[in-house]
Design a protein around this motif. Sequence first.
Motif, PDB file in Angstrom:
ATOM      1  N   GLY A 116       0.768  -1.235   0.000  1.00 33.63           N
ATOM      2  CA  GLY A 116       0.000   0.000   0.000  1.00 33.63           C
ATOM      3  C   GLY A 116       0.798   1.283   0.000  1.00 33.63           C
ATOM      4  N   TYR A 117       2.094   1.226  -0.332  1.00 35.20           N
ATOM      5  CA  TYR A 117       2.866   2.465  -0.399  1.00 35.20           C
ATOM      6  C   TYR A 117       2.451   3.247  -1.638  1.00 35.20           C
ATOM      7  CZ  TYR A 117       6.841   5.669  -0.398  1.00 35.20           C
ATOM      8  OH  TYR A 117       7.629   6.786  -0.397  1.00 35.20           O
ATOM      9  N   ARG A 118       2.347   4.566  -1.495  1.00 35.36           N
ATOM     10  CA  ARG A 118       1.835   5.388  -2.583  1.00 35.36           C
ATOM     11  C   ARG A 118       2.894   6.285  -3.223  1.00 35.36           C
ATOM     12  NH1 ARG A 118      -2.043   5.176   1.311  1.00 35.36           N
ATOM     13  NH2 ARG A 118      -1.407   7.134   2.271  1.00 35.36           N
ATOM     14  N   GLY A 119       4.137   6.182  -2.759  1.00 36.46           N
ATOM     15  CA  GLY A 119       5.171   7.049  -3.308  1.00 36.46           C
ATOM     16  C   GLY A 119       6.313   6.266  -3.911  1.00 36.46           C
ATOM     17  N   ALA A 120       7.444   6.948  -4.033  1.00 35.10           N
ATOM     18  CA  ALA A 120       8.686   6.325  -4.495  1.00 35.10           C
ATOM     19  C   ALA A 120       9.626   6.197  -3.300  1.00 35.10           C
ATOM     20  CB  ALA A 120       9.326   7.188  -5.585  1.00 35.10           C
ATOM     21  N   ILE A 121      10.605   5.309  -3.406  1.00 30.72           N
ATOM     22  CA  ILE A 121      11.583   5.162  -2.321  1.00 30.72           C
ATOM     23  C   ILE A 121      12.249   6.511  -2.061  1.00 30.72           C
ATOM     24  CG2 ILE A 121      13.890   4.255  -1.834  1.00 30.72           C
ATOM     25  CD1 ILE A 121      13.035   1.582  -2.695  1.00 30.72           C
ATOM     26  N   PRO A 122      12.257   6.981  -0.827  1.00 30.25           N
ATOM     27  CA  PRO A 122      12.958   8.234  -0.522  1.00 30.25           C
ATOM     28  C   PRO A 122      14.456   7.992  -0.411  1.00 30.25           C
ATOM     29  CG  PRO A 122      11.953   7.343   1.460  1.00 30.25           C
ATOM     30  CD  PRO A 122      11.571   6.410   0.342  1.00 30.25           C
ATOM     31  N   TYR A 123      15.211   9.067  -0.438  1.00 26.39           N
ATOM     32  CA  TYR A 123      16.654   8.955  -0.248  1.00 26.39           C
ATOM     33  C   TYR A 123      17.085   9.789   0.948  1.00 26.39           C
ATOM     34  CZ  TYR A 123      16.906  13.510  -2.716  1.00 26.39           C
ATOM     35  OH  TYR A 123      16.747  14.826  -3.087  1.00 26.39           O
ATOM     36  N   TRP A 124      18.242   9.473   1.476  1.00 25.39           N
ATOM     37  CA  TRP A 124      18.835  10.211   2.588  1.00 25.39           C
ATOM     38  C   TRP A 124      20.085  10.904   2.070  1.00 25.39           C
ATOM     39  CZ3 TRP A 124      21.015   7.596   7.682  1.00 25.39           C
ATOM     40  CH2 TRP A 124      21.473   8.605   8.559  1.00 25.39           C
ATOM     41  N   ASP A 125      20.005  12.208   1.927  1.00 25.54           N
ATOM     42  CA  ASP A 125      21.157  13.010   1.515  1.00 25.54           C
ATOM     43  C   ASP A 125      22.015  13.245   2.749  1.00 25.54           C
ATOM     44  OD1 ASP A 125      22.989  14.691   0.385  1.00 25.54           O
ATOM     45  OD2 ASP A 125      21.571  16.257  -0.185  1.00 25.54           O
ATOM     46  N   MET A 126      22.914  12.313   3.014  1.00 24.00           N
ATOM     47  CA  MET A 126      23.659  12.301   4.271  1.00 24.00           C
ATOM     48  C   MET A 126      24.542  13.523   4.471  1.00 24.00           C
ATOM     49  SD  MET A 126      24.764   8.287   4.664  1.00 24.00           S
ATOM     50  CE  MET A 126      23.570   7.034   5.147  1.00 24.00           C
ATOM     51  N   LYS A 127      24.988  14.149   3.392  1.00 25.53           N
ATOM     52  CA  LYS A 127      25.891  15.295   3.560  1.00 25.53           C
ATOM     53  C   LYS A 127      25.200  16.455   4.277  1.00 25.53           C
ATOM     54  CE  LYS A 127      25.209  17.471  -1.005  1.00 25.53           C
ATOM     55  NZ  LYS A 127      24.269  16.468  -1.584  1.00 25.53           N
ATOM     56  N   GLN A 128      23.869  16.503   4.221  1.00 24.55           N
ATOM     57  CA  GLN A 128      23.150  17.570   4.920  1.00 24.55           C
ATOM     58  C   GLN A 128      23.214  17.409   6.436  1.00 24.55           C
ATOM     59  OE1 GLN A 128      19.434  19.069   3.464  1.00 24.55           O
ATOM     60  NE2 GLN A 128      19.599  17.926   1.545  1.00 24.55           N
ATOM     61  N   ASP A 129      23.566  16.226   6.903  1.00 20.54           N
ATOM     62  CA  ASP A 129      23.591  15.944   8.338  1.00 20.54           C
ATOM     63  C   ASP A 129      24.998  15.740   8.878  1.00 20.54           C
ATOM     64  OD1 ASP A 129      20.754  15.951   8.553  1.00 20.54           O
ATOM     65  OD2 ASP A 129      20.712  13.941   7.683  1.00 20.54           O
ATOM     66  N   VAL A 130      25.995  16.060   8.056  1.00 22.42           N
ATOM     67  CA  VAL A 130      27.362  15.694   8.419  1.00 22.42           C
ATOM     68  C   VAL A 130      27.860  16.433   9.660  1.00 22.42           C
ATOM     69  CG1 VAL A 130      28.552  17.390   6.954  1.00 22.42           C
ATOM     70  CG2 VAL A 130      29.616  15.175   7.405  1.00 22.42           C
ATOM     71  N   ALA A 131      27.354  17.632   9.943  1.00 21.05           N
ATOM     72  CA  ALA A 131      27.838  18.401  11.097  1.00 21.05           C
ATOM     73  C   ALA A 131      27.495  17.712  12.415  1.00 21.05           C
ATOM     74  CB  ALA A 131      27.259  19.815  11.075  1.00 21.05           C
ATOM     75  N   ASP A 132      26.336  17.070  12.480  1.00 20.99           N
ATOM     76  CA  ASP A 132      25.909  16.354  13.685  1.00 20.99           C
ATOM     77  C   ASP A 132      25.053  15.187  13.224  1.00 20.99           C
ATOM     78  OD1 ASP A 132      25.092  15.416  16.114  1.00 20.99           O
ATOM     79  OD2 ASP A 132      24.328  17.335  16.865  1.00 20.99           O
ATOM     80  N   PHE A 133      25.695  14.104  12.857  1.00 21.87           N
ATOM     81  CA  PHE A 133      25.027  13.001  12.178  1.00 21.87           C
ATOM     82  C   PHE A 133      23.917  12.389  13.027  1.00 21.87           C
ATOM     83  CE2 PHE A 133      25.157   8.854   9.797  1.00 21.87           C
ATOM     84  CZ  PHE A 133      24.870   9.406   8.559  1.00 21.87           C
ATOM     85  N   LEU A 134      24.161  12.236  14.307  1.00 25.40           N
ATOM     86  CA  LEU A 134      23.177  11.602  15.187  1.00 25.40           C
ATOM     87  C   LEU A 134      21.914  12.454  15.341  1.00 25.40           C
ATOM     88  CD1 LEU A 134      22.576   9.156  16.954  1.00 25.40           C
ATOM     89  CD2 LEU A 134      23.762  10.302  18.841  1.00 25.40           C
ATOM     90  N   ALA A 135      22.025  13.755  15.052  1.00 23.77           N
ATOM     91  CA  ALA A 135      20.875  14.650  15.174  1.00 23.77           C
ATOM     92  C   ALA A 135      20.005  14.663  13.914  1.00 23.77           C
ATOM     93  CB  ALA A 135      21.349  16.070  15.485  1.00 23.77           C
ATOM     94  N   SER A 136      20.341  13.877  12.911  1.00 22.33           N
ATOM     95  CA  SER A 136      19.584  13.859  11.657  1.00 22.33           C
ATOM     96  C   SER A 136      18.103  13.589  11.908  1.00 22.33           C
ATOM     97  CB  SER A 136      20.133  12.780  10.727  1.00 22.33           C
ATOM     98  OG  SER A 136      19.249  12.582   9.632  1.00 22.33           O
ATOM     99  N   PRO A 137      17.209  14.288  11.186  1.00 14.86           N
ATOM    100  CA  PRO A 137      15.775  13.991  11.309  1.00 14.86           C
ATOM    101  C   PRO A 137      15.427  12.587  10.840  1.00 14.86           C
ATOM    102  CG  PRO A 137      16.199  15.513   9.487  1.00 14.86           C
ATOM    103  CD  PRO A 137      17.470  15.414  10.265  1.00 14.86           C
ATOM    104  N   VAL A 138      16.296  11.962  10.057  1.00 13.43           N
ATOM    105  CA  VAL A 138      16.063  10.574   9.648  1.00 13.43           C
ATOM    106  C   VAL A 138      16.104   9.650  10.862  1.00 13.43           C
ATOM    107  CG1 VAL A 138      16.985   8.669   8.258  1.00 13.43           C
ATOM    108  CG2 VAL A 138      17.023  11.001   7.353  1.00 13.43           C
ATOM    109  N   LEU A 139      16.880  10.037  11.869  1.00 12.53           N
ATOM    110  CA  LEU A 139      17.135   9.170  13.028  1.00 12.53           C
ATOM    111  C   LEU A 139      16.357   9.562  14.277  1.00 12.53           C
ATOM    112  CD1 LEU A 139      21.047   9.072  12.686  1.00 12.53           C
ATOM    113  CD2 LEU A 139      19.408   7.397  11.797  1.00 12.53           C
ATOM    114  N   ASN A 140      15.643  10.679  14.241  1.00 16.92           N
ATOM    115  CA  ASN A 140      15.049  11.215  15.465  1.00 16.92           C
ATOM    116  C   ASN A 140      13.557  11.442  15.344  1.00 16.92           C
ATOM    117  OD1 ASN A 140      17.377  12.074  17.497  1.00 16.92           O
ATOM    118  ND2 ASN A 140      18.122  12.420  15.424  1.00 16.92           N
ATOM    119  N   GLY A 141      12.874  11.235  16.449  1.00 12.14           N
ATOM    120  CA  GLY A 141      11.439  11.451  16.508  1.00 12.14           C
ATOM    121  C   GLY A 141      10.671  10.156  16.345  1.00 12.14           C
TER     122      GLY A 141
END
Length: 364
Positions: A116-141
């Motif tokens: 039932g997925y309605r989109g395309a596979i998302p990607y993680w542009d890791m360079k946007q989180d390089v300053a504080d990798f653990l704080a990435s929104p991909v990993l939090n919340g």
Amino acid sequence: MKLISVLSSLVLGVATLSAALPAADYGQSTTTKGCTKPMIRKDWRTLSQKQKINYLDAVKCLMHTPGKKTGIVSRFEDFLTEHQEKTAMVHFNAVFLPWHRLLLYEMERVLRSECGYRGAIPYWDMKQDVADFLASPVLNGRVSFGGNGLPSPDALPPYNTTAGGAITDGWFAGELIHVGIGNDTSPALRNITRNISQHYASAWLTQKQEDTVLSETDFGEFTLSLEGRLQLDPVKYAEIWGVHAGGHRAVGGDMQNAWSSPSDPLFYLHHANLDRIWATWQAANPEDRQWQMMGPIAPRAPFLGTWPYTPPAGNVTLDYVLDLGELGGDRLNVRVARVMDTSGSMPEDDEDEALLCYLYDQLA
């Protein structure tokens, strides 16, 4: 390198399969000029809350849907075990990028048609989180993939012993994997593990590293730079991990294992980003690069084990046949040419039909 699995007595549930989506919703690749209705793969951080939940729920659905491969518990593990079985054959050679592009295609198709997925596979542009990798929104919340795992006394530097065990937050906390670690596909029971490393993120996931990869002028050097030159000579190129392995090692835990890294759902976001980097490189000079394929069939180094048969001599060409084994069957025994253009075109005078029909919201 040691990975710790935390066993649990939870029993796999079975999810109700969603009705298959119409083929036209996925996109159609029917001409040499390109496809109609391409899917758009987007950066995870740009998805709405509803879209993120739809994706996470679909992946969890695969974890609770019976597998179709012989002896495999879940559909999610159909993909994991295919990677485990093929690792030595699809890394450190020219097959690396087209084979993983094919794997992502099939994961995207199955997420949509079975869960039932309605989109395309998302990607993680890791360079946007390089300053504080653990704080990435991909990993939090709550609506995320979760962060670090429980403490692991077996974690080795530069990893911290304060992590490396089972993840305890995010959408996949408590989920189980039912096959072994590494190339061991026998029955097992373990959790998804993670050990975030700022060291590897700072070293390999920067804009500078990505620019270096994109500056390469032929496919052979491009794929080497992306996958990591350590494969050429582990002494001369020690710790030259590249963006590919650097991303795996920055996430750590299951992701740092070459064979069983798809145990972590983050595998697919990372490889979607690597595919985006390849698409960006192709688009920079399409007349020269859209159909450019070069490099050996046999691995450049034997670090990941032996093939089930002697690797063929010679180089990968557009006619080289990719496959996903029991996961894809005869349907996905496809020539490399069919996955070279994400927007579904084929080389001039090639009468075969392209397989893909997607674009990225923005190139790297």
